[in-house]
Design a protein around this motif. Structure first.
Motif, PDB file in Angstrom:
ATOM      1  N   ALA A 155       4.082  -0.716  -6.805  1.00  0.00           N
ATOM      2  CA  ALA A 155       3.477   0.280  -7.696  1.00  0.00           C
ATOM      3  C   ALA A 155       3.550   1.676  -7.088  1.00  0.00           C
ATOM      4  O   ALA A 155       3.838   2.659  -7.784  1.00  0.00           O
ATOM      5  CB  ALA A 155       2.024  -0.101  -7.988  1.00  0.00           C
ATOM      6  N   PRO A 214       0.770  -3.599  -4.930  1.00  0.00           N
ATOM      7  CA  PRO A 214       0.477  -2.207  -4.580  1.00  0.00           C
ATOM      8  C   PRO A 214       1.669  -1.450  -3.988  1.00  0.00           C
ATOM      9  O   PRO A 214       1.879  -0.282  -4.306  1.00  0.00           O
ATOM     10  CB  PRO A 214      -0.660  -2.342  -3.554  1.00  0.00           C
ATOM     11  N   HIS A 218       0.847  -1.140 -12.206  1.00  0.00           N
ATOM     12  CA  HIS A 218       0.321  -2.220 -11.365  1.00  0.00           C
ATOM     13  C   HIS A 218      -0.333  -3.333 -12.184  1.00  0.00           C
ATOM     14  O   HIS A 218      -0.640  -4.401 -11.653  1.00  0.00           O
ATOM     15  CB  HIS A 218      -0.676  -1.673 -10.332  1.00  0.00           C
TER      16      HIS A 218
END
Length: 329
Positions: A130, A127, A120
């Motif tokens: 990730a 997010p 990330h």
């Protein structure tokens, strides 16, 4: 022999003063005119040509910028450097406030800097992405760099997979495009602690959009684009920019756009430290066209907004605000 590219990412800790930010950018001209503003607090600075002129290492030029900024304006800086905008930006994000980190341009040094970092931390990975990558066992940038391109493209799509693969290896050919700071206005909310509650994130976004809308109407400007920058507890951040359907200073339209950008980030479990909302591509409201709607509620909302602006001008900025922003009893 020609120098390798040397890029600095400079963060100015100017307390959100936009006028001061524009003055701070002029300090960079004393080193090299090849700088590109990254509102509201940063700039990318290509100092490749200045290395020979000053006969200095990029770290020395960064120290010179920090010294001049502090001496002339009393403003602290955080600086990262490398052979690309990507490396410079990541180095700056990984640097404690007031310090300088320069990543040497050798493949070994770049790999040593990138490989241990979580996925990330790579710009462009939010997010949601990730989470997808870590679900497949890709927890670090080094793991991304070692993953076959076709595998990443199956996970992320052809174009995104290739871009992420290049970035994981430190490849970033983007140039620093010289120019003055674009016309923009920004507002920032700092949470008193790492905030996980999406309702508090949205409450902060509403307040920021209300503030931007009031500021734009006060200067009789409209914005064509909206940028959301979310900074997390580990000091990484995600930035997304969207063009607005029409240039506007209507708080409801800015709020709607901000919420849409936020929803696309998938921050349900993110530990958020601060949120910045920036309106850019500004132009005079008189030169803009508002699409007329056969909707009485839109017309009523704009009349109420005008009345609220009048009240704020007379009684102060906190005279009128949305009910959802009222303090808890």
């Amino acid at each position: 022999m020609a120098h390798q590219r040397a890029i600095l990412r400079i963060h100015f800790h100017h307390g959100g003063n936009e006028d001061l930010y524009h003055q701070l950018l002029t300090v960079l001209d004393g080193i090299s005119p090849r700088w590109q503003a990254q509102p509201p607090t940063a700039a990318d600075h290509d100092v490749t040509g200045a290395l020979k002129y000053f006969d200095r290492h990029p770290r020395d030029l960064g120290l010179l910028i920090a010294l001049r900024t502090a001496a002339l304006y009393g403003v602290q800086t955080t600086i990262g450097g490398g052979n690309s905008i990507l490396i410079a930006a990541m180095a700056a994000d990984a640097t404690p406030p007031g310090r300088i980190t320069i990543v040497d341009p050798t493949p070994d040094a770049i790999a040593a800097f990138l490989n241990p970092r979580p996925v990330h931390a790579l710009p462009g990975i939010g997010p949601a992405t990730a989470t997808l990558l870590t679900r497949h066992g890709l927890h670090t940038i080094g793991a991304l760099a070692d993953t076959p391109l076709l595998t990443l493209q199956r996970l992320l799509g052809k174009a995104t997979g290739r871009e992420i693969a290049d970035r994981a290896r430190g490849h970033d050919p983007r140039p620093v495009t010289p120019g003055s700071a674009p016309a923009s206005r920004s507002a920032r909310h700092d949470f008193p602690y790492d905030e996980l509650d999406p309702l508090q994130h949205r409450r902060a976004l509403l307040a920021l959009a209300e503030q931007l809308g009031a500021d734009l109407r006060a200067t009789r400007d409209v914005a064509g684009t909206l940028t959301l920058d979310v900074r997390y507890a580990d000091r990484s951040h995600t930035t997304r920019t969207r063009s607005l359907p029409e240039a506007t200073n209507h708080s409801a339209a800015l709020t709607h756009a901000a919420f849409r950008i936020y929803d696309q980030l998938g921050l349900q479990r993110a530990r958020v430290r601060s949120i910045t909302l920036r309106a850019s591509a500004l132009r005079p409201a008189a030169a803009a066209h508002h699409q007329l709607l056969l909707d009485a509620s839109d017309d009523k909302a704009r009349r109420l907004e005008k009345a609220a602006d009048t009240a704020r001008a007379r009684f102060g900025p906190d005279a009128v605000f949305p009910a959802s922003l009222a303090p808890s009893p």
